[in-house]
Design a protein around this motif. Structure first.
Motif, PDB file in Angstrom:
ATOM      1  N   VAL A 125       0.837  -1.208   0.000  1.00 24.55           N
ATOM      2  CA  VAL A 125       0.000   0.000   0.000  1.00 24.55           C
ATOM      3  C   VAL A 125       0.869   1.253   0.000  1.00 24.55           C
ATOM      4  O   VAL A 125       0.623   2.201  -0.762  1.00 24.55           O
ATOM      5  CB  VAL A 125      -0.942  -0.001   1.222  1.00 24.55           C
ATOM      6  N   ILE A 126       1.883   1.268   0.841  1.00 27.56           N
ATOM      7  CA  ILE A 126       2.759   2.442   0.937  1.00 27.56           C
ATOM      8  C   ILE A 126       3.477   2.689  -0.384  1.00 27.56           C
ATOM      9  O   ILE A 126       3.586   3.837  -0.837  1.00 27.56           O
ATOM     10  CB  ILE A 126       3.765   2.260   2.091  1.00 27.56           C
ATOM     11  N   GLU A 131       4.178   5.852  -5.444  1.00 26.31           N
ATOM     12  CA  GLU A 131       4.246   6.002  -6.900  1.00 26.31           C
ATOM     13  C   GLU A 131       3.160   6.940  -7.421  1.00 26.31           C
ATOM     14  O   GLU A 131       3.414   7.782  -8.294  1.00 26.31           O
ATOM     15  CB  GLU A 131       4.131   4.637  -7.572  1.00 26.31           C
ATOM     16  N   LYS A 132       1.947   6.800  -6.892  1.00 26.18           N
ATOM     17  CA  LYS A 132       0.849   7.650  -7.364  1.00 26.18           C
ATOM     18  C   LYS A 132       1.047   9.101  -6.935  1.00 26.18           C
ATOM     19  O   LYS A 132       0.694  10.034  -7.678  1.00 26.18           O
ATOM     20  CB  LYS A 132      -0.485   7.107  -6.852  1.00 26.18           C
ATOM     21  N   PHE A 145      -1.393  12.901   1.123  1.00 25.05           N
ATOM     22  CA  PHE A 145      -1.285  12.071   2.332  1.00 25.05           C
ATOM     23  C   PHE A 145       0.174  11.917   2.748  1.00 25.05           C
ATOM     24  O   PHE A 145       0.515  12.014   3.925  1.00 25.05           O
ATOM     25  CB  PHE A 145      -1.914  10.701   2.068  1.00 25.05           C
ATOM     26  N   LEU A 146       1.041  11.666   1.777  1.00 27.14           N
ATOM     27  CA  LEU A 146       2.474  11.556   2.041  1.00 27.14           C
ATOM     28  C   LEU A 146       3.125  12.909   1.784  1.00 27.14           C
ATOM     29  O   LEU A 146       3.044  13.435   0.675  1.00 27.14           O
ATOM     30  CB  LEU A 146       3.103  10.493   1.136  1.00 27.14           C
ATOM     31  N   ASP A 147       3.760  13.472   2.807  1.00 29.58           N
ATOM     32  CA  ASP A 147       4.415  14.760   2.615  1.00 29.58           C
ATOM     33  C   ASP A 147       5.816  14.557   2.035  1.00 29.58           C
ATOM     34  O   ASP A 147       6.244  13.422   1.770  1.00 29.58           O
ATOM     35  CB  ASP A 147       4.459  15.556   3.920  1.00 29.58           C
ATOM     36  N   CYS A 148       6.529  15.645   1.838  1.00 26.17           N
ATOM     37  CA  CYS A 148       7.854  15.570   1.202  1.00 26.17           C
ATOM     38  C   CYS A 148       8.825  14.713   2.004  1.00 26.17           C
ATOM     39  O   CYS A 148       9.614  13.953   1.431  1.00 26.17           O
ATOM     40  CB  CYS A 148       8.416  16.977   1.007  1.00 26.17           C
ATOM     41  N   ILE A 154      10.560   7.033   1.956  1.00 24.42           N
ATOM     42  CA  ILE A 154      10.155   5.864   1.177  1.00 24.42           C
ATOM     43  C   ILE A 154      11.136   5.617   0.038  1.00 24.42           C
ATOM     44  O   ILE A 154      11.542   4.478  -0.225  1.00 24.42           O
ATOM     45  CB  ILE A 154       8.725   6.052   0.642  1.00 24.42           C
ATOM     46  N   SER A 155      11.526   6.689  -0.653  1.00 24.34           N
ATOM     47  CA  SER A 155      12.478   6.554  -1.756  1.00 24.34           C
ATOM     48  C   SER A 155      13.806   5.984  -1.284  1.00 24.34           C
ATOM     49  O   SER A 155      14.425   5.163  -1.970  1.00 24.34           O
ATOM     50  CB  SER A 155      12.699   7.918  -2.414  1.00 24.34           C
ATOM     51  N   ALA A 156      14.232   6.394  -0.098  1.00 24.67           N
ATOM     52  CA  ALA A 156      15.543   5.977   0.407  1.00 24.67           C
ATOM     53  C   ALA A 156      15.527   4.587   1.018  1.00 24.67           C
ATOM     54  O   ALA A 156      16.483   3.816   0.837  1.00 24.67           O
ATOM     55  CB  ALA A 156      16.042   6.990   1.438  1.00 24.67           C
ATOM     56  N   TYR A 157      14.444   4.219   1.731  1.00 26.70           N
ATOM     57  CA  TYR A 157      14.512   3.031   2.579  1.00 26.70           C
ATOM     58  C   TYR A 157      13.487   1.936   2.280  1.00 26.70           C
ATOM     59  O   TYR A 157      13.666   0.804   2.735  1.00 26.70           O
ATOM     60  CB  TYR A 157      14.370   3.444   4.044  1.00 26.70           C
ATOM     61  N   PHE A 158      12.422   2.238   1.552  1.00 21.54           N
ATOM     62  CA  PHE A 158      11.439   1.199   1.251  1.00 21.54           C
ATOM     63  C   PHE A 158      11.830   0.447  -0.024  1.00 21.54           C
ATOM     64  O   PHE A 158      12.652   0.920  -0.809  1.00 21.54           O
ATOM     65  CB  PHE A 158      10.041   1.804   1.093  1.00 21.54           C
ATOM     66  N   VAL A 159      11.208  -0.709  -0.209  1.00 22.01           N
ATOM     67  CA  VAL A 159      11.496  -1.574  -1.350  1.00 22.01           C
ATOM     68  C   VAL A 159      10.236  -1.685  -2.212  1.00 22.01           C
ATOM     69  O   VAL A 159       9.136  -1.853  -1.673  1.00 22.01           O
ATOM     70  CB  VAL A 159      11.923  -2.978  -0.868  1.00 22.01           C
ATOM     71  N   PRO A 160      10.355  -1.581  -3.545  1.00 20.73           N
ATOM     72  CA  PRO A 160       9.180  -1.750  -4.404  1.00 20.73           C
ATOM     73  C   PRO A 160       8.436  -3.047  -4.083  1.00 20.73           C
ATOM     74  O   PRO A 160       9.018  -4.129  -4.092  1.00 20.73           O
ATOM     75  CB  PRO A 160       9.786  -1.781  -5.814  1.00 20.73           C
ATOM     76  N   THR A 161       7.136  -2.909  -3.796  1.00 21.95           N
ATOM     77  CA  THR A 161       6.315  -4.049  -3.383  1.00 21.95           C
ATOM     78  C   THR A 161       4.948  -3.929  -4.046  1.00 21.95           C
ATOM     79  O   THR A 161       4.320  -2.870  -3.985  1.00 21.95           O
ATOM     80  CB  THR A 161       6.150  -4.074  -1.845  1.00 21.95           C
ATOM     81  N   TYR A 162       4.488  -5.020  -4.678  1.00 20.56           N
ATOM     82  CA  TYR A 162       3.231  -5.000  -5.426  1.00 20.56           C
ATOM     83  C   TYR A 162       2.418  -6.257  -5.115  1.00 20.56           C
ATOM     84  O   TYR A 162       2.928  -7.210  -4.524  1.00 20.56           O
ATOM     85  CB  TYR A 162       3.495  -4.938  -6.931  1.00 20.56           C
TER      86      TYR A 162
END
Length: 241
Positions: A125-126, A131-132, A145-148, A154-162
């Motif tokens: 979900v995150i 991406e959106k 909902f997601l601020d800067c 997220i860009s630095a530490y999360f992993v693409p998940t679908y």
């Protein structure tokens, strides 16, 4: 390149510890706000089908508390830096009958939760929100909902998940499929350092994973472990070099 250890102690540089201390709290806050948003907007039937745990239980899984234990985030130091692939926290949910009536003279029933399934859903979900938001940011302005700061984290530490592997096929990237939790989630494969542990006359090989404990949105320490090919974990102790 393999790292060989001769004891169950593994060293971390001061800069790595400082980065994980800050990043783990930022990641946790994104988990919390996303979970609260989903609970506020999803119909009860969809919430139960997706998460399968009452909000009162799952929210405590991620917030942590001094009595019930801490959240265990799972991190990998990959080629592009530190990445969080999910989190866990074990807890017991009391049976519905026991909650509604005083049945002290009967055996109690509990449901065990480790937070793994819920963590995978949150990761997907995150990443979808990330991406959106990037795609529509010029039209949304500052009302997102997601601020800067969230987007940077997220860009630095999360992993693409679908929820399917279409995107990974398009990009020709390896992914790991999680299909044993009643949900289908696909996450980009992050290469973890190879580790060989020689101790007590034995030898164990696997991937070097880093657990980060977070309690009440505060960093609570490191919990490194070696994960072998069968998924078995050998926990180690961390020290600062």
């Amino acid at each position: 390149m393999k790292t060989t250890l001769f004891s169950r102690e593994v060293g971390y540089g001061k800069e790595d510890v400082a980065e994980l201390e800050t990043a783990s709290v930022k990641v946790q806050l994104i988990y919390d706000k996303t979970l609260f948003m989903l609970h506020s907007h999803l119909p009860a039937s969809l919430w139960n089908a997706s998460f399968g745990v009452p909000y009162s239980i799952i929210s405590s899984l991620y917030k942590g508390n001094g009595d019930g234990g801490t959240v265990f985030q799972k991190w990998i130091q990959g080629p592009s830096g530190w990445k969080c692939i999910g989190c866990e926290r074990h807890c017991l949910e009391q049976g519905e009958a026991e909650r509604e009536a005083d049945l002290s003279d009967q055996p109690r029933t509990y449901t065990f939760h480790n937070g793994r399934r819920q963590s995978l859903i949150l990761q997907a979900v995150i990443w979808a929100l990330f991406e959106k938001t990037l795609m529509l940011h010029p039209f949304l302005g500052g009302d997102t909902f997601l601020d800067c700061d969230d987007l940077e984290t997220i860009s630095a530490y999360f992993v693409p998940t679908y929820v399917n592997d279409v995107r990974f096929q398009e990009l020709d990237k390896p992914c790991k499929a999680y299909t044993d939790t009643n949900v289908r989630v696909f996450q980009e494969w992050i290469a973890a350092p190879d580790l060989v542990l020689q101790w007590d006359g034995g030898l164990t090989e696997g991937r070097w994973m880093t657990g980060v404990y977070v309690n009440e949105a505060k960093f609570a320490g490191l919990g490194p472990y070696l994960k072998d090919a069968a998924g078995k974990r050998t926990y180690m102790e961390a020290y600062v070099q």
